[in-house]
Design a protein around this motif. Structure first.
Motif, PDB file in Angstrom:
ATOM      1  N   LEU A  89       0.034 -42.125   4.851  1.00 22.96           N
ATOM      2  CA  LEU A  89       0.892 -42.196   3.685  1.00 22.96           C
ATOM      3  C   LEU A  89       0.376 -41.239   2.621  1.00 22.96           C
ATOM      4  O   LEU A  89      -0.813 -41.207   2.337  1.00 22.96           O
ATOM      5  N   ALA A  90       1.273 -40.452   2.058  1.00 27.53           N
ATOM      6  CA  ALA A  90       0.915 -39.515   1.000  1.00 27.53           C
ATOM      7  C   ALA A  90       1.815 -39.779  -0.194  1.00 27.53           C
ATOM      8  O   ALA A  90       2.971 -40.169  -0.040  1.00 27.53           O
ATOM      9  N   GLU A  91       1.280 -39.566  -1.395  1.00 32.41           N
ATOM     10  CA  GLU A  91       2.066 -39.780  -2.599  1.00 32.41           C
ATOM     11  C   GLU A  91       2.782 -38.502  -3.004  1.00 32.41           C
ATOM     12  O   GLU A  91       2.261 -37.410  -2.840  1.00 32.41           O
ATOM     13  N   ARG A  92       3.967 -38.667  -3.525  1.00 28.28           N
ATOM     14  CA  ARG A  92       4.735 -37.532  -4.020  1.00 28.28           C
ATOM     15  C   ARG A  92       5.568 -38.003  -5.205  1.00 28.28           C
ATOM     16  O   ARG A  92       5.827 -39.204  -5.379  1.00 28.28           O
ATOM     17  N   ASP A  93       5.996 -37.061  -6.029  1.00 26.90           N
ATOM     18  CA  ASP A  93       6.845 -37.373  -7.179  1.00 26.90           C
ATOM     19  C   ASP A  93       8.306 -37.305  -6.775  1.00 26.90           C
ATOM     20  O   ASP A  93       8.729 -36.369  -6.073  1.00 26.90           O
ATOM     21  N   ILE A  94       9.078 -38.291  -7.213  1.00 26.34           N
ATOM     22  CA  ILE A  94      10.522 -38.254  -7.020  1.00 26.34           C
ATOM     23  C   ILE A  94      11.186 -38.441  -8.379  1.00 26.34           C
ATOM     24  O   ILE A  94      10.630 -39.075  -9.286  1.00 26.34           O
ATOM     25  N   GLU A  95      12.359 -37.884  -8.521  1.00 27.32           N
ATOM     26  CA  GLU A  95      13.101 -38.048  -9.767  1.00 27.32           C
ATOM     27  C   GLU A  95      13.680 -39.452  -9.839  1.00 27.32           C
ATOM     28  O   GLU A  95      14.183 -39.991  -8.849  1.00 27.32           O
ATOM     29  N   ALA A  96      13.614 -40.047 -11.028  1.00 31.98           N
ATOM     30  CA  ALA A  96      14.101 -41.413 -11.245  1.00 31.98           C
ATOM     31  C   ALA A  96      15.081 -41.417 -12.413  1.00 31.98           C
ATOM     32  O   ALA A  96      14.748 -41.848 -13.525  1.00 31.98           O
ATOM     33  N   PRO A  97      16.304 -40.928 -12.196  1.00 35.86           N
ATOM     34  CA  PRO A  97      17.273 -40.887 -13.302  1.00 35.86           C
ATOM     35  C   PRO A  97      17.655 -42.266 -13.815  1.00 35.86           C
ATOM     36  O   PRO A  97      18.130 -42.392 -14.950  1.00 35.86           O
ATOM     37  N   THR A 133      18.562 -25.470 -18.069  1.00 35.19           N
ATOM     38  CA  THR A 133      19.682 -25.205 -17.155  1.00 35.19           C
ATOM     39  C   THR A 133      20.288 -23.820 -17.379  1.00 35.19           C
ATOM     40  O   THR A 133      21.066 -23.356 -16.549  1.00 35.19           O
ATOM     41  N   ALA A 134      19.909 -23.148 -18.459  1.00 35.27           N
ATOM     42  CA  ALA A 134      20.449 -21.814 -18.712  1.00 35.27           C
ATOM     43  C   ALA A 134      19.741 -20.746 -17.898  1.00 35.27           C
ATOM     44  O   ALA A 134      20.364 -19.758 -17.487  1.00 35.27           O
ATOM     45  N   ASN A 135      18.428 -20.926 -17.640  1.00 30.38           N
ATOM     46  CA  ASN A 135      17.685 -19.895 -16.900  1.00 30.38           C
ATOM     47  C   ASN A 135      17.003 -20.428 -15.639  1.00 30.38           C
ATOM     48  O   ASN A 135      16.359 -19.668 -14.925  1.00 30.38           O
ATOM     49  N   GLY A 136      17.110 -21.728 -15.362  1.00 30.21           N
ATOM     50  CA  GLY A 136      16.541 -22.290 -14.141  1.00 30.21           C
ATOM     51  C   GLY A 136      15.063 -22.626 -14.224  1.00 30.21           C
ATOM     52  O   GLY A 136      14.496 -23.137 -13.255  1.00 30.21           O
ATOM     53  N   LYS A 137      14.397 -22.379 -15.335  1.00 30.68           N
ATOM     54  CA  LYS A 137      12.976 -22.693 -15.462  1.00 30.68           C
ATOM     55  C   LYS A 137      12.785 -24.192 -15.650  1.00 30.68           C
ATOM     56  O   LYS A 137      13.632 -24.864 -16.267  1.00 30.68           O
ATOM     57  N   PHE A 138      11.656 -24.708 -15.139  1.00 32.18           N
ATOM     58  CA  PHE A 138      11.356 -26.123 -15.335  1.00 32.18           C
ATOM     59  C   PHE A 138       9.856 -26.315 -15.447  1.00 32.18           C
ATOM     60  O   PHE A 138       9.064 -25.467 -15.050  1.00 32.18           O
ATOM     61  N   VAL A 139       9.475 -27.487 -15.979  1.00 32.53           N
ATOM     62  CA  VAL A 139       8.068 -27.791 -16.194  1.00 32.53           C
ATOM     63  C   VAL A 139       7.907 -29.314 -16.187  1.00 32.53           C
ATOM     64  O   VAL A 139       8.856 -30.052 -16.479  1.00 32.53           O
ATOM     65  N   GLN A 149      -2.990 -31.521 -11.100  1.00 35.26           N
ATOM     66  CA  GLN A 149      -1.978 -32.152 -10.256  1.00 35.26           C
ATOM     67  C   GLN A 149      -0.865 -31.162  -9.967  1.00 35.26           C
ATOM     68  O   GLN A 149      -0.778 -30.089 -10.570  1.00 35.26           O
ATOM     69  N   ASN A 150      -0.001 -31.560  -9.016  1.00 31.93           N
ATOM     70  CA  ASN A 150       1.122 -30.708  -8.618  1.00 31.93           C
ATOM     71  C   ASN A 150       2.334 -31.585  -8.397  1.00 31.93           C
ATOM     72  O   ASN A 150       2.230 -32.651  -7.780  1.00 31.93           O
ATOM     73  N   SER A 151       3.481 -31.158  -8.881  1.00 30.34           N
ATOM     74  CA  SER A 151       4.721 -31.919  -8.706  1.00 30.34           C
ATOM     75  C   SER A 151       5.895 -30.964  -8.715  1.00 30.34           C
ATOM     76  O   SER A 151       5.928 -30.027  -9.523  1.00 30.34           O
ATOM     77  N   GLN A 152       6.831 -31.195  -7.807  1.00 31.21           N
ATOM     78  CA  GLN A 152       8.045 -30.388  -7.740  1.00 31.21           C
ATOM     79  C   GLN A 152       7.716 -28.895  -7.623  1.00 31.21           C
ATOM     80  O   GLN A 152       8.445 -28.041  -8.098  1.00 31.21           O
ATOM     81  N   GLY A 153       6.575 -28.587  -6.974  1.00 32.84           N
ATOM     82  CA  GLY A 153       6.180 -27.203  -6.810  1.00 32.84           C
ATOM     83  C   GLY A 153       5.530 -26.584  -8.037  1.00 32.84           C
ATOM     84  O   GLY A 153       5.271 -25.383  -8.060  1.00 32.84           O
ATOM     85  N   LYS A 154       5.249 -27.381  -9.058  1.00 31.98           N
ATOM     86  CA  LYS A 154       4.632 -26.885 -10.283  1.00 31.98           C
ATOM     87  C   LYS A 154       3.248 -27.501 -10.441  1.00 31.98           C
ATOM     88  O   LYS A 154       3.047 -28.694 -10.224  1.00 31.98           O
TER      89      LYS A 154
END
Length: 296
Positions: A61-69, A107-113, A255-260
């Motif tokens: 089992l490995a931990e990962r981040d998921i979006e929780a809207p 959402t205008a340029n696709g960047k995220f953090v 740490q690392n999440s969503q490729g960041k």
């Protein structure tokens, strides 16, 4: 591969009359031919052209981040007022009840953090969503220019991951054990001199390992205080150094999440609620009003 086998036979025929070629040399050549034939079988029957079969499919089992809207989700203009802000990457909104770790997208340029979400206490003119200077830099948001931002809470989830010890089966060639051959007359190797034996040497004292320092423990559910989340490691280290200079046990967690990649600065663990409250008050007095208690 067939050309290589034929070449081996050709070399045998061409060199068989040379001095030193005898039964040992011919036997070694034959073993080479068998090994080459086995290599040919590996390529045809079980090489990279065929699918790999996993055995003993053990899963970890490995931990990962998921979006929780369902926890928090917001899409509206965000504003950076142009002033430098402490605490790394964060956004603040009046509707927030508890601090959250979130993914922030422009959402205008696709960047995220990856950053933190806080409740906004001050009511200033302009968009309700306020952005820190570090978040604005990572997202490409200009001072005084609202940008369309999407803010979604993140949660840790356990997911199955392939066991690193799983192996791939192939049709391996038959292994032929080498048999020692009788040496040809006159080719026996000279016997090696026996190695000198040291005598009357003092016995070495056994090394005594130094005991590892005991890790601090705490029974609190949230013994740490998080200072901030940083998208630049140097900024996280600078903040941690500042806290350590004031006598706080600050740590930088990569740490690392969503490729960041991001870096969290935390202080602790605090052994009691009173200690944690005292640490939190000191941190806020140092200019980090949004610090809050976390599990780890």
């Amino acid at each position: 591969m067939a050309e290589t086998t034929g070449q081996a036979f050709h070399d045998m025929a061409r060199h068989k009359t040379r001095p030193g070629w005898g039964r040992a040399t011919c036997t070694l050549a034959l073993l080479s031919i068998v090994a080459l034939a086995g290599c040919d079988k590996l390529t045809k029957d079980g090489g990279s052209d065929g699918p790999a079969a996993l055995t003993g499919g053990a899963m970890n089992l490995a931990e990962r981040d998921i979006e929780a809207p369902e926890v928090f989700s917001l899409t509206e203009p965000g504003l950076w007022d142009g002033r430098p802000s402490l605490g790394g990457v964060w956004v603040a909104h009046p509707t927030v009840t508890d601090p959250e770790r979130v993914i922030i997208r422009n959402t205008a340029n696709g960047k995220f953090v990856i950053g933190a979400l806080f409740r906004r206490e001050l009511e200033n003119p302009g968009p309700a969503l306020q952005v820190s200077s570090d978040a604005a830099e990572a997202l490409g948001v200009l001072a005084g220019a609202p940008a369309p931002l999407s803010v979604i809470a993140l949660r840790r989830e356990e997911a199955p991951a392939p066991d690193a010890t799983a192996i791939t089966n192939f049709d391996a060639p038959e292994v032929i054990a080498a048999t020692p051959l009788d040496p040809q007359p006159g080719t026996e190797a000279p016997a090696a001199d026996p190695a000198p034996v040291a005598t009357d040497l003092p016995a070495a004292a056994p090394a005594t390992p130094e005991p590892a320092p005991a890790a601090p423990t705490s029974n609190l559910e949230k013994p740490f205080v998080q200072i901030g989340i940083f998208s630049i490691e140097a900024n996280a280290n600078e903040t941690a150094d500042r806290l350590r200079a004031d006598g706080l046990s600050a740590s930088v967690l990569a740490q690392n999440s969503q490729g960041k990649s991001f870096w969290r600065v935390v202080v602790g663990p605090a052994p009691t609620v009173a200690d944690r409250s005292a640490v939190l008050d000191k941190i806020k007095a140092l200019g980090f009003p949004d610090a809050y208690a976390v599990t780890n």
